[in-house]
Design an enzyme around this catalytic site. Sequence first.
Site, PDB file in Angstrom:
ATOM      1  N   ARG A  39       0.815  -1.225   0.000  1.00 36.80           N
ATOM      2  CA  ARG A  39       0.000   0.000   0.000  1.00 36.80           C
ATOM      3  C   ARG A  39       0.846   1.272   0.000  1.00 36.80           C
ATOM      4  O   ARG A  39       0.485   2.259   0.636  1.00 36.80           O
ATOM      5  CB  ARG A  39      -0.936   0.036   1.216  1.00 36.80           C
ATOM      6  CG  ARG A  39      -2.064  -0.972   1.163  1.00 36.80           C
ATOM      7  CD  ARG A  39      -3.277  -0.404   0.433  1.00 36.80           C
ATOM      8  NE  ARG A  39      -4.379  -1.337   0.499  1.00 36.80           N
ATOM      9  CZ  ARG A  39      -5.467  -1.137   1.249  1.00 36.80           C
ATOM     10  NH1 ARG A  39      -5.596  -0.050   1.960  1.00 36.80           N
ATOM     11  NH2 ARG A  39      -6.416  -2.022   1.242  1.00 36.80           N
ATOM     12  N   ARG A  43      -3.714   6.812   0.840  1.00 35.13           N
ATOM     13  CA  ARG A  43      -4.226   8.037   1.451  1.00 35.13           C
ATOM     14  C   ARG A  43      -3.276   8.753   2.389  1.00 35.13           C
ATOM     15  O   ARG A  43      -3.534   9.890   2.766  1.00 35.13           O
ATOM     16  CB  ARG A  43      -5.545   7.734   2.176  1.00 35.13           C
ATOM     17  CG  ARG A  43      -6.681   7.449   1.199  1.00 35.13           C
ATOM     18  CD  ARG A  43      -7.874   6.868   1.896  1.00 35.13           C
ATOM     19  NE  ARG A  43      -7.520   5.568   2.429  1.00 35.13           N
ATOM     20  CZ  ARG A  43      -8.405   4.696   2.925  1.00 35.13           C
ATOM     21  NH1 ARG A  43      -9.676   5.016   2.969  1.00 35.13           N
ATOM     22  NH2 ARG A  43      -8.017   3.522   3.379  1.00 35.13           N
ATOM     23  N   ARG A  52      -7.312  11.332  -5.933  1.00 38.79           N
ATOM     24  CA  ARG A  52      -8.498  10.582  -5.472  1.00 38.79           C
ATOM     25  C   ARG A  52      -9.735  11.488  -5.422  1.00 38.79           C
ATOM     26  O   ARG A  52     -10.829  11.062  -5.790  1.00 38.79           O
ATOM     27  CB  ARG A  52      -8.185  10.007  -4.094  1.00 38.79           C
ATOM     28  CG  ARG A  52      -9.317   9.318  -3.373  1.00 38.79           C
ATOM     29  CD  ARG A  52      -9.583   7.940  -3.945  1.00 38.79           C
ATOM     30  NE  ARG A  52     -10.560   7.233  -3.141  1.00 38.79           N
ATOM     31  CZ  ARG A  52     -11.876   7.428  -3.225  1.00 38.79           C
ATOM     32  NH1 ARG A  52     -12.362   8.281  -4.094  1.00 38.79           N
ATOM     33  NH2 ARG A  52     -12.693   6.740  -2.458  1.00 38.79           N
ATOM     34  N   ASP A  89      -7.128  -2.963  -7.164  1.00 40.28           N
ATOM     35  CA  ASP A  89      -7.626  -3.557  -5.917  1.00 40.28           C
ATOM     36  C   ASP A  89      -7.959  -5.022  -6.155  1.00 40.28           C
ATOM     37  O   ASP A  89      -8.278  -5.412  -7.289  1.00 40.28           O
ATOM     38  CB  ASP A  89      -8.869  -2.816  -5.421  1.00 40.28           C
ATOM     39  CG  ASP A  89      -9.141  -3.158  -3.959  1.00 40.28           C
ATOM     40  OD1 ASP A  89      -8.509  -2.553  -3.082  1.00 40.28           O
ATOM     41  OD2 ASP A  89      -9.953  -4.076  -3.700  1.00 40.28           O
ATOM     42  N   TYR A 165     -14.928 -11.779   0.691  1.00 40.20           N
ATOM     43  CA  TYR A 165     -15.657 -10.539   0.353  1.00 40.20           C
ATOM     44  C   TYR A 165     -16.897 -10.844  -0.482  1.00 40.20           C
ATOM     45  O   TYR A 165     -17.944 -10.233  -0.320  1.00 40.20           O
ATOM     46  CB  TYR A 165     -14.744  -9.563  -0.392  1.00 40.20           C
ATOM     47  CG  TYR A 165     -13.724  -8.922   0.522  1.00 40.20           C
ATOM     48  CD1 TYR A 165     -14.068  -7.836   1.332  1.00 40.20           C
ATOM     49  CD2 TYR A 165     -12.429  -9.411   0.606  1.00 40.20           C
ATOM     50  CE1 TYR A 165     -13.141  -7.263   2.197  1.00 40.20           C
ATOM     51  CE2 TYR A 165     -11.493  -8.852   1.468  1.00 40.20           C
ATOM     52  CZ  TYR A 165     -11.857  -7.781   2.259  1.00 40.20           C
ATOM     53  OH  TYR A 165     -10.948  -7.228   3.113  1.00 40.20           O
TER      54      TYR A 165
HETATM   55  O1  CP3 Z   1      -0.173  -1.563  -2.447  1.00 35.13           O
HETATM   56  C1  CP3 Z   1      -0.506  -0.688  -3.279  1.00 35.13           C
HETATM   57  O2  CP3 Z   1      -0.084   0.494  -3.235  1.00 35.13           O
HETATM   58  C2  CP3 Z   1      -1.371  -1.119  -4.457  1.00 35.13           C
HETATM   59  C3  CP3 Z   1      -2.753  -0.959  -4.338  1.00 35.13           C
HETATM   60  C4  CP3 Z   1      -3.631  -1.860  -3.449  1.00 35.13           C
HETATM   61  C5  CP3 Z   1      -4.849  -1.381  -2.912  1.00 35.13           C
HETATM   62  N1  CP3 Z   1      -5.493  -2.439  -2.330  1.00 35.13           N
HETATM   63  C6  CP3 Z   1      -5.336  -0.001  -3.034  1.00 35.13           C
HETATM   64  C7  CP3 Z   1      -6.426   0.461  -2.150  1.00 35.13           C
HETATM   65  C8  CP3 Z   1      -3.515  -3.215  -3.112  1.00 35.13           C
HETATM   66  C9  CP3 Z   1      -2.383  -4.199  -3.387  1.00 35.13           C
HETATM   67  C10 CP3 Z   1      -4.707  -3.566  -2.407  1.00 35.13           C
HETATM   68  C11 CP3 Z   1      -4.996  -4.929  -1.923  1.00 35.13           C
HETATM   69  C12 CP3 Z   1      -6.201  -5.173  -1.122  1.00 35.13           C
HETATM   70  N2  CP3 Z   1      -7.445  -4.603  -1.259  1.00 35.13           N
HETATM   71  C13 CP3 Z   1      -6.289  -6.152  -0.096  1.00 35.13           C
HETATM   72  C14 CP3 Z   1      -5.178  -7.095   0.307  1.00 35.13           C
HETATM   73  C15 CP3 Z   1      -4.169  -6.453   1.167  1.00 35.13           C
HETATM   74  C16 CP3 Z   1      -4.673  -6.004   2.523  1.00 35.13           C
HETATM   75  O3  CP3 Z   1      -4.672  -4.788   2.745  1.00 35.13           O
HETATM   76  O4  CP3 Z   1      -5.074  -6.867   3.328  1.00 35.13           O
HETATM   77  C17 CP3 Z   1      -7.605  -6.113   0.415  1.00 35.13           C
HETATM   78  C18 CP3 Z   1      -8.139  -6.971   1.531  1.00 35.13           C
HETATM   79  C19 CP3 Z   1      -8.329  -5.140  -0.335  1.00 35.13           C
HETATM   80  C20 CP3 Z   1      -9.766  -4.800  -0.200  1.00 35.13           C
HETATM   81  C21 CP3 Z   1      -9.955  -3.376   0.148  1.00 35.13           C
HETATM   82  N3  CP3 Z   1      -9.675  -2.307  -0.682  1.00 35.13           N
HETATM   83  C22 CP3 Z   1     -10.470  -2.863   1.361  1.00 35.13           C
HETATM   84  C23 CP3 Z   1     -10.889  -3.702   2.549  1.00 35.13           C
HETATM   85  C24 CP3 Z   1     -10.493  -1.471   1.220  1.00 35.13           C
HETATM   86  C25 CP3 Z   1     -11.068  -0.479   2.171  1.00 35.13           C
HETATM   87  C26 CP3 Z   1     -10.254  -0.327   3.380  1.00 35.13           C
HETATM   88  C27 CP3 Z   1      -9.582   1.010   3.373  1.00 35.13           C
HETATM   89  O5  CP3 Z   1      -8.357   1.034   3.600  1.00 35.13           O
HETATM   90  O6  CP3 Z   1     -10.304   1.984   3.172  1.00 35.13           O
HETATM   91  C28 CP3 Z   1      -9.948  -1.139  -0.041  1.00 35.13           C
HETATM   92  C29 CP3 Z   1      -9.755   0.208  -0.598  1.00 35.13           C
HETATM   93  C30 CP3 Z   1      -8.387   0.582  -1.079  1.00 35.13           C
HETATM   94  N4  CP3 Z   1      -7.582  -0.207  -1.847  1.00 35.13           N
HETATM   95  C31 CP3 Z   1      -7.738   1.839  -0.871  1.00 35.13           C
HETATM   96  C32 CP3 Z   1      -6.509   1.775  -1.549  1.00 35.13           C
HETATM   97  C33 CP3 Z   1      -5.461   2.854  -1.681  1.00 35.13           C
HETATM   98  C34 CP3 Z   1      -8.318   3.020  -0.131  1.00 35.13           C
HETATM   99  C35 CP3 Z   1      -9.474   3.548  -0.920  1.00 35.13           C
HETATM  100  C36 CP3 Z   1      -9.568   5.051  -1.075  1.00 35.13           C
HETATM  101  O7  CP3 Z   1      -8.636   5.705  -1.584  1.00 35.13           O
HETATM  102  O8  CP3 Z   1     -10.640   5.543  -0.766  1.00 35.13           O
END
Ligand code: CP3
Length: 359
Positions: A39, A43, A52, A89, A165
């Site tokens: 990640r 944010r 964003r 994602d 999910y």
């Molecule tokens: O690592 C990186 O920079 C690449 C991008 C990436 C994202 N999600 C961007 C993201 C990667 C590799 C993921 C993987 C992901 N997504 C996982 C596995 C890794 C982990 O964190 O356990 C999971 C479970 C998800 C599902 C997911 N996506 C959730 C549960 C959420 C919401 C939680 C949150 O942090 O708000 C997301 C949203 C998400 N994916 C964001 C980002 C940058 C935040 C969304 C936003 O900008 O509003």
Amino acid sequence: MVTSWPLGDSVIDASNSNKPFLRSLMGETLSPPPCWLMRQAGRYLPEYRAVRAQANGFLDLCYTPEKATEVTLQPLRRYGFDAAILFSDILVVPDALGQAVRFQEGEGPKLTPVRTSEQLDALTLDGFQDRLRPVFETVSCLKKAIPTSTALIGFAGAPWTVATYMVEGSGSKDFLETKAMAYGRPDLFQRLIDLLVEATGDYLIRQIDHGAEAVQLFDSWAGALPEDEFAKWVIAPTRRLVDRLKTERPGIPVIGFPKGVGALYLPFVEQTGVDAVSLDTSVPLGWAVKTLQPTVTLQGNLDPALVVTGGPALDAAVDRILSLCTKGPFIFNLGHGILQTTPPDHVARLVERVRAWRG
Ligand code: CP3
């Protein structure tokens, strides 16, 4: 000192790669080790929040190549990481299979749950790759844009975690709906996992064909399963995916991340065929170095909360990991994704410290 070993049947020749991240994945011991952070785009960076804010929701950001490329590059510009990870994602896969996926501001993902045979039948691979075309375009753009010493990582969620999910319809703490299906209706759950194995394989192969040089499988909720269910729903599907990738795209390293599985990291490494494992924060490093590092590259496992804290606590934890792990193949990373409240300066401090390491 550089050491390497043959990886399974496919001996990969990375000796002429100028990308430390790939050399490390292929079994070389590098000091200082390559570094990237899960990640790393997100944010905690003001420049991410600016892009964003202009997107029409999070999925729109994932499906707009110019924007997704830009946010992938942002952390590279600041910190010069050794790898870029495609910005997307894990939930674009259910979205592209036809399940409705929404990201609710402040609430995380929301999906229309798949719990019956009929709901499962409604999902389809028809049009799957078309829906994901913008993601592949992002990979192509990134391949052209990143520095020549930086590697490009593609990724997907592992079938078990994506299935949680899809069945729960959101994040979960106990995974009771998913377990009700896996334990109570294993034939139905197997169909869902089979669909995900196929879709995820297709998706990763396309990412590789557009320029991804390594792939990571995120299995964030692997730690929720007892041993025999872990074998069925984590090890078996991961192994099928790794086998397909090794057959159809030999030479592309695969990193597994079965978060929170404790001692089950060992059968995961022995039975899936991954080239590397990402260690969560709770894994004892002495154990991992002794038990896992002889056969796979290690990655991890700094507690993301330490990067929020910063200062001497961060420095000490970084030094401890470096001194324990850098006698074998190792990639510096966190034990889970970077937290939203992380001060960007603390990330700079971490990267500087890793780069200065001479172990
Ligand atoms: O690592 C990186 O920079 C690449 C991008 C990436 C994202 N999600 C961007 C993201 C990667 C590799 C993921 C993987 C992901 N997504 C996982 C596995 C890794 C982990 O964190 O356990 C999971 C479970 C998800 C599902 C997911 N996506 C959730 C549960 C959420 C919401 C939680 C949150 O942090 O708000 C997301 C949203 C998400 N994916 C964001 C980002 C940058 C935040 C969304 C936003 O900008 O509003």
